[in-house]
Design a protein around this motif. Structure first.
Motif, short mmCIF file in Angstrom:
data_model
loop_
_atom_site.label_atom_id
_atom_site.label_comp_id
_atom_site.label_asym_id
_atom_site.label_seq_id
_atom_site.Cartn_x
_atom_site.Cartn_y
_atom_site.Cartn_z
N VAL A 90 0.84 -1.20 0.00
CA VAL A 90 0.00 0.00 0.00
C VAL A 90 0.88 1.25 0.00
CG1 VAL A 90 -1.65 1.37 1.34
CG2 VAL A 90 -1.98 -1.10 1.11
N GLU A 91 1.85 1.29 0.90
CA GLU A 91 2.71 2.47 1.01
C GLU A 91 3.43 2.76 -0.30
OE1 GLU A 91 5.28 2.38 4.43
OE2 GLU A 91 3.60 1.86 5.75
N SER A 92 4.03 1.74 -0.92
CA SER A 92 4.76 2.01 -2.17
C SER A 92 3.81 2.36 -3.31
CB SER A 92 5.68 0.88 -2.61
OG SER A 92 5.38 -0.32 -2.10
N PHE A 93 2.63 1.73 -3.38
CA PHE A 93 1.67 2.03 -4.42
C PHE A 93 1.14 3.46 -4.30
CE2 PHE A 93 -2.66 2.05 -6.17
CZ PHE A 93 -2.42 1.55 -7.44
N VAL A 94 0.77 3.85 -3.10
CA VAL A 94 0.23 5.20 -2.90
C VAL A 94 1.29 6.25 -3.22
CG1 VAL A 94 -0.64 6.81 -1.15
CG2 VAL A 94 -1.56 4.50 -1.28
N LYS A 95 2.52 6.03 -2.78
CA LYS A 95 3.59 7.00 -3.05
C LYS A 95 3.94 7.08 -4.54
CE LYS A 95 5.66 6.75 1.52
NZ LYS A 95 6.76 6.22 2.33
N ALA A 96 3.95 5.94 -5.22
CA ALA A 96 4.39 5.91 -6.62
C ALA A 96 3.27 6.18 -7.62
CB ALA A 96 5.02 4.55 -6.94
N LYS A 97 2.03 5.81 -7.30
CA LYS A 97 0.95 5.91 -8.28
C LYS A 97 -0.19 6.84 -7.85
CE LYS A 97 2.70 2.92 -11.16
NZ LYS A 97 3.13 3.30 -12.49
N THR A 98 -0.76 6.61 -6.67
CA THR A 98 -1.96 7.37 -6.27
C THR A 98 -1.66 8.83 -6.00
OG1 THR A 98 -2.85 5.33 -5.32
CG2 THR A 98 -3.91 7.40 -4.68
N ASN A 99 -0.67 9.13 -5.17
CA ASN A 99 -0.37 10.53 -4.85
C ASN A 99 0.04 11.34 -6.09
OD1 ASN A 99 -1.12 10.22 -2.21
ND2 ASN A 99 0.97 10.05 -1.41
N PRO A 100 0.91 10.82 -6.96
CA PRO A 100 1.23 11.58 -8.18
C PRO A 100 0.01 11.79 -9.09
CG PRO A 100 2.93 9.94 -7.78
CD PRO A 100 1.81 9.66 -6.81
N LEU A 101 -0.89 10.81 -9.14
CA LEU A 101 -2.10 10.96 -9.94
C LEU A 101 -2.98 12.07 -9.36
CD1 LEU A 101 -3.74 9.58 -12.32
CD2 LEU A 101 -5.03 8.50 -10.49
N ILE A 102 -3.09 12.14 -8.05
CA ILE A 102 -3.87 13.20 -7.40
C ILE A 102 -3.26 14.57 -7.72
CG2 ILE A 102 -4.47 14.19 -5.15
CD1 ILE A 102 -4.69 11.24 -4.13
N ARG A 103 -1.94 14.68 -7.59
CA ARG A 103 -1.27 15.95 -7.89
C ARG A 103 -1.48 16.38 -9.35
NH1 ARG A 103 2.61 13.74 -4.41
NH2 ARG A 103 3.87 12.98 -6.13
#
Length: 156
Positions: A90-103
């Motif tokens: 979860v941590e690596s997915f959110v940092k690499a994919k979800t958070n950049p997509l939100i930004r």
């Protein structure tokens, strides 16, 4: 005969129209373009509760499912639990994919009311990200209720 609705917006009902109208971008900041990955359109527009997909890496699956999650939060009013094998996944997915997509898509998503690794709040809806392994410190929400439980089964 019934009068047609004056304020009908197709992007409120169609994820594909929403992606196109809002020029949704990938985590890299590039406007999504499906010309070389037409198969992603089937996955993007499939709202089955369970989706099994045998795939290779780097074909856009992570971004497609993230986009579906945000459309469901914003347009369908769902709360979602997105499970992965472990908390570290979860941590690596959110940092690499979800958070950049939100930004990259703040023009659509706006400012999140809550923006932690395991919990995102968009408007009055929640995205719970959880590792499914039970154990000390696990964030698995097995005992929590959600308006929708959307499990994504993907095999690499």
């Amino acid at each position: 005969m019934q009068e047609p609705q004056q304020n009908f917006n197709i992007e409120d009902y169609s994820i594909l129209a929403w992606v196109v109208k809002n020029q949704i971008k990938s985590e890299k900041g590039e406007v999504l373009d499906f010309h070389d990955r037409l198969f992603l359109l089937d996955i993007l527009t499939d709202w089955s509760q369970e989706i099994a997909w045998k795939k290779c890496s780097q074909v856009g699956g992570s971004i497609i499912f993230n986009i579906k999650v945000f459309f469901a939060l914003l347009k369908m009013g769902w709360n979602i639990i997105y499970t992965m094998p472990s908390d570290s996944d979860v941590e690596s997915f959110v940092k690499a994919k979800t958070n950049p997509l939100i930004r990259a898509n703040q023009h659509v998503l706006g400012k999140l009311n809550s923006d932690a690794i395991y919990l995102k709040e968009v408007g009055d809806r929640f995205l719970h990200m959880a590792g499914s392994q039970m154990g000390p410190g696990s964030t698995c929400p097995r005992n929590r209720l959600s308006s929708r439980l959307w499990r994504i089964l993907a095999r690499a």
